[in-house]
Design an enzyme around this catalytic site. Sequence first.
Site, PDB file in Angstrom:
ATOM      1  N   SER A 671      28.499  82.267 -14.982  1.00 31.46           N
ATOM      2  CA  SER A 671      29.718  82.980 -14.592  1.00 31.46           C
ATOM      3  C   SER A 671      30.800  81.986 -14.133  1.00 31.46           C
ATOM      4  CB  SER A 671      29.391  84.011 -13.516  1.00 31.46           C
ATOM      5  OG  SER A 671      30.441  84.930 -13.346  1.00 31.46           O
ATOM      6  N   ASP A 744      28.380  92.070 -22.020  1.00 34.38           N
ATOM      7  CA  ASP A 744      28.753  91.650 -20.668  1.00 34.38           C
ATOM      8  C   ASP A 744      29.611  92.728 -20.004  1.00 34.38           C
ATOM      9  OD1 ASP A 744      29.685  90.326 -18.353  1.00 34.38           O
ATOM     10  OD2 ASP A 744      29.622  88.392 -19.358  1.00 34.38           O
ATOM     11  N   HIS A 778      25.909  90.930 -18.012  1.00 39.51           N
ATOM     12  CA  HIS A 778      26.290  89.676 -17.357  1.00 39.51           C
ATOM     13  C   HIS A 778      25.053  88.909 -16.891  1.00 39.51           C
ATOM     14  CE1 HIS A 778      29.218  86.991 -15.694  1.00 39.51           C
ATOM     15  NE2 HIS A 778      28.705  87.078 -14.476  1.00 39.51           N
TER      16      HIS A 778
END
Length: 814
Positions: A671, A744, A778
């Site tokens: 991330s 995601d 994610h």
Amino acid sequence: MIRSQNLLAGPLLAGLLVPLTALAEGYQTPPPELAALVDAPRTPLQSLNPRNDTVLQTHRPGLPGIADVAQPELKLAGLRLNPKMRAASRFDFGNALSLLDVASGKSLAVTGLPAKPRIADSAWSPDGKQVALSLWGERGVELWLLDAASARARRLGDFHLNAASGRGFAWMGQQLLVKRLPAGQGPAPEKPAAPAGPNIQQSAGGALSQTRTYPDLLKTPYDADLLDYELNSQLALVDISGKAKLIGKPDRYLSVQASPDRQYLLATRLLRPYSTLVPISRFPRLVEVIDLQGRSVRQVAKRPLQERMPSGNDAVATGPREIGWRADAPATLFWAEAQDGGDPSVDAKVRDALFLQPAPFKQAPFKLQELASRFSDVQWGRDDLALISEYWWKTRDLKVWRVRPAEPGQPPALLSQRSSEDRYADPGSPAVISNADGLPVLQTSPDGGSLYLLGDGASPEGDRPFIDRLSLADNKTTRLWRSQAPWYETPLAVLNGGERALLSREQVDAPPNLYLKALDQDGGLRQLTFFPHPTPQLKNVQKRQLRYKRADGIDLTATLYLPPGHDAKRDGPLPMLMWAYPTEFKSADAASQVTDSPYRFNRVGYWGPEALLARGYAVLDNPSMPIVGAGKQEPNDSYLPQLKMDAQAAVDEVVRLGVADRDRIAIGGHSYGAFMTANLLAHTRLFRAGIARSGAYNRTLTPFGFQSEERDFWQAKDIYQTMSPFNYAEQIKDALLLIHGEADNNPGTFPIQSERMYQALQGLGATVRLAMLPAESHGYRARESILHMLWEEDRWLDQYVKHAKPRAQEARPQ
């Protein structure tokens, strides 16, 4: 969105400087030592009952398969829903239950569950004698009841829960308040075979509004109708025999909360019109008190669509918000309300106010307290005791007040004030217990004159959790207990009027287990659980907490791991993987504080960098990457210079210690850590390769803020452009592995970020590889995806780091 190509089959990627033998087809499995980490046993989830005498243990199987993760999923207004279950998507379930008796330490397996159960949620009854459960069955989400005395579970009723928003059930005395699927609702609306026309969006202008990039938004009228269908539920009361009493008519309920006296329900319902610009959290809604027949008693708030909000992280909506019941009163509403229009740019001495209104809601609300910043939280205790927290993000200023709810004329007393970044000054959080209604209230000493504070105990020697007793008479604290080396102990509950505590206790080679601790004795420990080491093959991993400085004098910390048996003086330096995540600060002093503890259990799992220890790498986990913006300067005003200093200091330290070879170090992150990785490869030659998972690389695609940056692109164009590694892709000369989930769901890290970064690097002739994981969000969930992720990482590091030749002297950073 442009769909990603299948990069796991076909010809070699253009631009690879060292060719791979072939691009793999299908999911790949890493070496056995890495695969073993994925299949290591998982510790049960544990929940203490309100009487503090029994722990519910939810046992968990291995990771779900890709066939489960890839099931049909609805993506509506920021929600992800399983249409078959009428529930929020989930893939992690319990498969068995047991009950642990705190007094004896004996554990009893729960019977009566179906074969291969999928246990979703659980909740203890207020008296601590029963547990309500939701199980995913073949046709929907079922309600079950577990009797703690007999350790036997049974299904309640033949209906199915609606768990699209919330878990779908809650205790209400000795009954259960549920959201169930409406009888006779029928099938979901069918998608039109042909579109009725173009999908239009239009803005009529207005003030500046900061709306970040959100995934899974509504796009068509059909999407809106489908959302209505999925949320539609019937409220009901269910007794422990399974008999149900319906409440009102079906509606689009987002949440329902019973008053402590069980006479009223605080219900939040979704209203139209919906939006294609913002998620469901900003859709119109009606918050009202209803009776047990479903009749409206008091409208608390009717909030309009919030497509436009004032700019800034301290901005809030106008009107009542954070609405709830006072936990220690029969039926008293509370809510916060902005006094500055919700706009942090407006000058105001009073930003928020907290209001109370008791049943029968005929008298005007009275103001309990005015706040100079934003209301953050309230913890109820009794008529003369509640704690109210307020917070201002811009300054990180956090205050906690003591108020007397039944004495509104009494001025509040300030209990603590600090920067939220200052971990050393954190006094701890008040312990809470369940009252007779099953609601959390402040736990006081037997004489009612003190609170118990549970804290992390951050200090220059690392985290040392503690239990303090806070006197309400003079605001002075007494230390009852503190974690002692070489153990890391976390207090979970204070028992027997402050005489004992329930602890989670671990050390470097011993996984966390539950213990009973007599607080007035030096020993006084009794072990309750005996969970074994999940990865005994890595039991002797070496761990060390490092402290070093960056060039401007800011103190930094990191956790160094070395493979079992490695001796740097005898064996020499190793190839290393560094794994980090930058953090913004408004204070250099706070950025210098030591984090974590050297005594925590060495949990070598599959998600972080520690997995590579099994392949002979040294690992530097969570090296400090502070980005400091003191005073009027914002942290990101000097993001790149500070990031480079952070990385340079970490590299210099591990080289100085002799544990890493300067020419064989990789950098990685997930991330915002992936964003960091690409920036470090673009602006330094400190690393031979990078691993960037689920990141964002072009900040013009997140124009209304990202991470802690509250300025929009047009207010800080140079900052957005300079921080975007996409703009400097031609400077990336070292091998970069990009991994991203195709589904995601994180705002800002849309899959197109990795797709476009790959295309840029490939076209520029860089050494780059992109692995798009089907059906993954994610965070990656399927066993096949995790195994393949480890295969990619191991292979990449083996090719570009482990066997890398020394750089030419002139290529090294000076």
